[in-house]
Write a protein that holds these residues in place. Structure first.
Motif, mmCIF file in Angstrom:
data_model
loop_
_atom_site.group_PDB
_atom_site.id
_atom_site.type_symbol
_atom_site.label_atom_id
_atom_site.label_comp_id
_atom_site.label_asym_id
_atom_site.label_seq_id
_atom_site.Cartn_x
_atom_site.Cartn_y
_atom_site.Cartn_z
ATOM 1 N N ARG A 124 0.686 -1.316 0.026
ATOM 2 C CA ARG A 124 0.114 0.000 0.186
ATOM 3 C C ARG A 124 0.815 1.077 -0.053
ATOM 4 O O ARG A 124 1.909 1.213 0.433
ATOM 5 C CB ARG A 124 -0.812 0.034 1.188
ATOM 6 N N ARG A 125 0.438 2.219 -0.545
ATOM 7 C CA ARG A 125 1.303 3.449 -0.683
ATOM 8 C C ARG A 125 0.370 4.694 -0.514
ATOM 9 O O ARG A 125 -0.770 4.872 -1.177
ATOM 10 C CB ARG A 125 2.061 3.754 -1.962
ATOM 11 N N ILE A 126 0.566 5.674 0.309
ATOM 12 C CA ILE A 126 -0.216 6.778 0.475
ATOM 13 C C ILE A 126 0.909 8.130 0.213
ATOM 14 O O ILE A 126 1.734 7.936 0.971
ATOM 15 C CB ILE A 126 -0.797 7.043 1.460
ATOM 16 N N ARG A 127 0.407 8.878 -0.675
ATOM 17 C CA ARG A 127 1.287 10.047 -0.911
ATOM 18 C C ARG A 127 0.546 11.238 -0.141
ATOM 19 O O ARG A 127 -0.690 11.521 -0.213
ATOM 20 C CB ARG A 127 1.095 10.539 -2.484
ATOM 21 N N ARG A 128 1.351 11.965 0.519
ATOM 22 C CA ARG A 128 0.765 13.070 1.418
ATOM 23 C C ARG A 128 -0.218 13.956 0.901
ATOM 24 O O ARG A 128 -1.044 14.383 1.319
ATOM 25 C CB ARG A 128 1.888 13.597 2.100
ATOM 26 N N ALA A 129 0.295 14.532 -0.390
ATOM 27 C CA ALA A 129 -0.505 15.734 -1.051
ATOM 28 C C ALA A 129 -1.774 14.972 -1.432
ATOM 29 O O ALA A 129 -2.719 15.578 -1.376
ATOM 30 C CB ALA A 129 0.324 15.959 -2.295
ATOM 31 N N ASP A 130 -1.909 13.876 -1.789
ATOM 32 C CA ASP A 130 -3.174 13.157 -2.137
ATOM 33 C C ASP A 130 -3.994 12.686 -0.967
ATOM 34 O O ASP A 130 -5.392 13.087 -1.081
ATOM 35 C CB ASP A 130 -3.232 11.884 -3.049
ATOM 36 N N PHE A 131 -3.338 12.370 0.051
ATOM 37 C CA PHE A 131 -3.925 11.867 1.157
ATOM 38 C C PHE A 131 -4.644 13.038 1.864
ATOM 39 O O PHE A 131 -5.665 13.059 2.571
ATOM 40 C CB PHE A 131 -3.090 10.998 2.063
ATOM 41 N N SER A 132 -4.056 14.042 2.052
ATOM 42 C CA SER A 132 -4.648 15.355 2.596
ATOM 43 C C SER A 132 -5.547 16.163 1.673
ATOM 44 O O SER A 132 -6.347 16.931 1.998
ATOM 45 C CB SER A 132 -3.473 16.257 2.519
ATOM 46 N N LYS A 133 -5.958 15.428 0.557
ATOM 47 C CA LYS A 133 -6.983 16.033 -0.151
ATOM 48 C C LYS A 133 -8.526 15.012 -0.061
ATOM 49 O O LYS A 133 -9.515 15.505 0.106
ATOM 50 C CB LYS A 133 -6.912 15.871 -1.568
ATOM 51 N N ASP A 134 -8.173 13.597 -0.211
ATOM 52 C CA ASP A 134 -9.292 12.709 -0.165
ATOM 53 C C ASP A 134 -9.067 11.425 0.499
ATOM 54 O O ASP A 134 -9.845 10.183 0.111
ATOM 55 C CB ASP A 134 -9.752 12.401 -1.687
ATOM 56 N N PHE A 135 -7.838 11.344 1.352
ATOM 57 C CA PHE A 135 -7.645 9.980 2.035
ATOM 58 C C PHE A 135 -7.109 8.893 1.002
ATOM 59 O O PHE A 135 -7.595 7.904 1.311
ATOM 60 C CB PHE A 135 -8.567 9.583 2.879
ATOM 61 N N SER A 136 -6.630 9.402 -0.099
ATOM 62 C CA SER A 136 -6.685 8.242 -1.235
ATOM 63 C C SER A 136 -5.367 7.378 -1.123
ATOM 64 O O SER A 136 -4.528 7.712 -0.344
ATOM 65 C CB SER A 136 -6.555 8.722 -2.672
ATOM 66 N N CYS A 137 -5.487 6.100 -1.245
ATOM 67 C CA CYS A 137 -4.431 5.172 -1.086
ATOM 68 C C CYS A 137 -4.193 4.351 -2.195
ATOM 69 O O CYS A 137 -5.088 3.725 -2.615
ATOM 70 C CB CYS A 137 -4.547 4.197 0.326
ATOM 71 N N GLU A 138 -2.993 4.031 -2.790
ATOM 72 C CA GLU A 138 -2.564 3.242 -3.850
ATOM 73 C C GLU A 138 -2.305 1.813 -3.343
ATOM 74 O O GLU A 138 -1.742 1.484 -2.372
ATOM 75 C CB GLU A 138 -1.345 3.807 -4.409
ATOM 76 N N LEU A 139 -3.049 0.826 -4.049
ATOM 77 C CA LEU A 139 -2.989 -0.538 -3.913
ATOM 78 C C LEU A 139 -1.736 -1.039 -5.142
ATOM 79 O O LEU A 139 -2.010 -0.955 -6.106
ATOM 80 C CB LEU A 139 -4.111 -1.199 -4.198
ATOM 81 N N LEU A 140 -0.854 -1.678 -4.311
ATOM 82 C CA LEU A 140 0.409 -2.057 -5.181
ATOM 83 C C LEU A 140 0.386 -3.503 -5.470
ATOM 84 O O LEU A 140 -0.205 -3.980 -5.048
ATOM 85 C CB LEU A 140 1.657 -1.900 -4.539
ATOM 86 N N SER A 141 0.849 -3.805 -6.537
ATOM 87 C CA SER A 141 1.023 -5.242 -7.069
ATOM 88 C C SER A 141 1.378 -6.171 -6.073
ATOM 89 O O SER A 141 2.308 -6.256 -5.472
ATOM 90 C CB SER A 141 1.574 -5.341 -8.559
ATOM 91 N N GLU A 142 0.965 -7.419 -6.520
ATOM 92 C CA GLU A 142 1.174 -8.522 -5.695
ATOM 93 C C GLU A 142 2.739 -9.243 -5.905
ATOM 94 O O GLU A 142 3.555 -9.568 -5.361
ATOM 95 C CB GLU A 142 0.480 -9.646 -5.877
ATOM 96 N N ASN A 143 3.160 -8.862 -7.367
ATOM 97 C CA ASN A 143 4.492 -9.140 -7.889
ATOM 98 C C ASN A 143 5.640 -8.236 -6.955
ATOM 99 O O ASN A 143 6.225 -8.751 -6.549
ATOM 100 C CB ASN A 143 4.502 -9.074 -9.410
#
Length: 499
Positions: A124-143
């Motif tokens: 999982r990855r969260i970017r502070r700039a995006d998270f501070s707008k809408d709490f969005s979180c990136e799902l990263l690949s299983e590989n």
């Protein structure tokens, strides 16, 4: 105000903008300690901290552990701001914002890789700039998560566990000078080692936690090996400074009792534990508050007493889980606590079984410090150690003994006849040591400040000779005695080693 005033109940969701203030009070040390707490809550026993550099500047922080790890659901919850799972009574988590606050206090990007037994590895990855707008979180690949699992196994010996990565760092040295960057990095590593060593000293000493720290250029890090963090016990004195201490003083309010174990360090002791992070022990008087063997507060009187040089030997242990939430309030950074009025009132009436009050304890610590200073003041001044003495040895002599600034003593090596170890050069205030035998006491050779133990003993033995106006008959007899006995001793040393 009555119930009839209510016409509707609405839900007010938190504004994502609050992310911008997360971790504002975290230092690099306290933030990484917070990540170690998560490792412990996951039943991890090994933590590897990697401070990775590019051209000697810190660019990435990685924390690996061999804990239970997380599956996809648990990873989503961990990245959710304010999510509070059910914490066990022995866990260190408390607020549900620790990892996010610790990370965003220093980095703009937080990446988490984790593997749990029986589940697919996740990222999982969260970017502070995006998270501070809408709490969005990136799902990263299983590989990619599988590759992170393999790396974790190389670092900790276990694929299972969690890796936290901070990138796009904000709180790191940004100056132009490479030398300044290296100095900053060295200080940062030393400070972190000290902070983790004292914060988790009980767990490290018990063998329940192994922490290592690696500082290296990013491209070489996977080939390097970290160095272990050593426990720093703030109560690790050999003998108490006062025969009646440590002693438990009991504070009580509304039927709740907490024990304060009051310690008095011995005066004029300058060892790790009294001195922390290379700073004077005077700065670390006060309360040491533990929760599940984790140190939450390292000294400080928290406005229930005044700090002073005379109280520098006084340290108080509060190790009672029930006190937090009633007598004390913990902050999200777990760096110090707020002492509630109820605790201050209880402390004013606290007593030991023998009637000792907290005020009596502080006076005893002050008296012990004063007596230690009186003992030191009765020592006669000695000649100042100069060339040949390691800086730390010079400082120690200067701390324990008043110095004669008018003259100085040098201890240096030169070739002397076989069978002799010392030669007194009174006119040049130099004690010569026979370089034939240097290898016995300084295997590395070549250092001006080598063999500190031998030199300290010789200083204590001979300094009075150099403090006189001239060599009297007694001085000459002592010198002859020393040369004879030390000459025989160094030859015996050489024989015993089979040289």
């Amino acid at each position: 105000m009555t119930a009839s005033d209510v016409v509707q109940t609405i839900r007010l969701e938190p504004d994502a903008g609050l992310v911008k203030s997360l971790g504002a009070h975290h230092t690099l040390d306290s933030a990484i300690a917070d990540l170690v707490d998560n490792c412990l809550d996951a039943e991890g026993t090994k933590v590897a901290v990697r401070l990775l550099t590019d051209s000697d500047r810190l660019v990435q922080v990685e924390v690996f552990d061999n804990g239970n790890g997380m599956d996809a659901v648990a990873a989503d919850q961990a990245m959710t701001l304010g999510h509070q799972r059910e914490y066990g009574e022995n866990e260190l988590g408390h607020f549900g914002i620790g990892m996010k606050a610790a990370s965003f206090g220093h980095a703009d990007v937080l990446t988490v890789w984790s593997s749990r037994y029986g589940a697919s590895p996740v990222g999982r990855r969260i970017r502070r700039a995006d998270f501070s707008k809408d709490f969005s979180c990136e799902l990263l690949s299983e590989n990619a998560a599988s590759q992170a699992e393999a790396q974790r196994k190389r670092v900790t010996g276990a694929g299972r566990g969690t890796t936290v990565v901070w990138s796009e760092l904000r709180s790191a040295f940004r100056g132009a000078s490479t030398e300044e960057a290296r100095t900053w990095m060295a200080h940062a590593e030393r400070s972190l080692r000290s902070h983790l060593g004292v914060t988790f000293h009980r767990l490290i000493a018990k063998g329940l936690l192994d922490i290592e720290i690696l500082v290296d250029e990013m491209e070489y890090a996977d080939e390097a090996i970290g160095a272990p963090v050593k426990a720093i016990d703030p109560f690790g004195y050999a003998k108490s400074g006062h025969p009646d201490y440590p002693k438990s003083v009991i504070a009580e309010s509304d039927g709740q009792r907490i024990a304060l174990q009051c310690h008095i360090w011995p005066p004029k002791v300058d060892i790790p534990g009294f001195r922390i992070s290379g700073k004077s022990g005077e700065r670390y008087q006060g309360f040491y508050i533990y929760r599940n063997d984790r140190l939450l507060q390292v000294g400080g009187w928290s406005e229930v007493a005044n700090s002073s040089a005379q109280r520098q030997l006084a340290r108080v242990v509060l190790d009672d889980e029930t006190a937090i939430g009633s007598f004390l309030t913990m902050n999200p950074e777990k760096a110090g606590l707020r002492f509630e009025p109820i605790f201050r009132d209880a402390l004013a009436h606290a007593t030991a079984t023998d009637g000792t009050t907290f005020d009596d304890y502080l006076k005893a610590a002050e008296a012990c410090y004063a007596e230690g200073n009186r003992r030191i003041s009765r020592r006669q001044p000695v000649i100042t150690p100069e060339k040949g003495f390691a800086p730390k040895l010079r400082r120690s002599i200067g701390t324990e003994l008043p110095l004669l600034r008018s003259d100085s003593l040098n201890l240096q090596w030169k070739r002397l006849p076989e069978g002799e170890f010392i030669d007194v050069d009174f006119g040049n205030s130099t004690l010569w040591l026979n370089s034939r035998y240097r290898y016995l006491f300084a295997p590395e050779r070549g250092s001006l400040n080598d063999a500190p133990v031998v030199k300290a003993l010789l200083f204590l033995l001979t300094h009075k000779v150099f403090e006189g106006v001239h060599l009297g008959p007694k001085d000459k007899d002592n010198i002859a005695l020393w040369r004879s006995i030390l000459g025989a001793a160094v030859q015996a040393e050489e024989d015993m080693r089979g040289e």
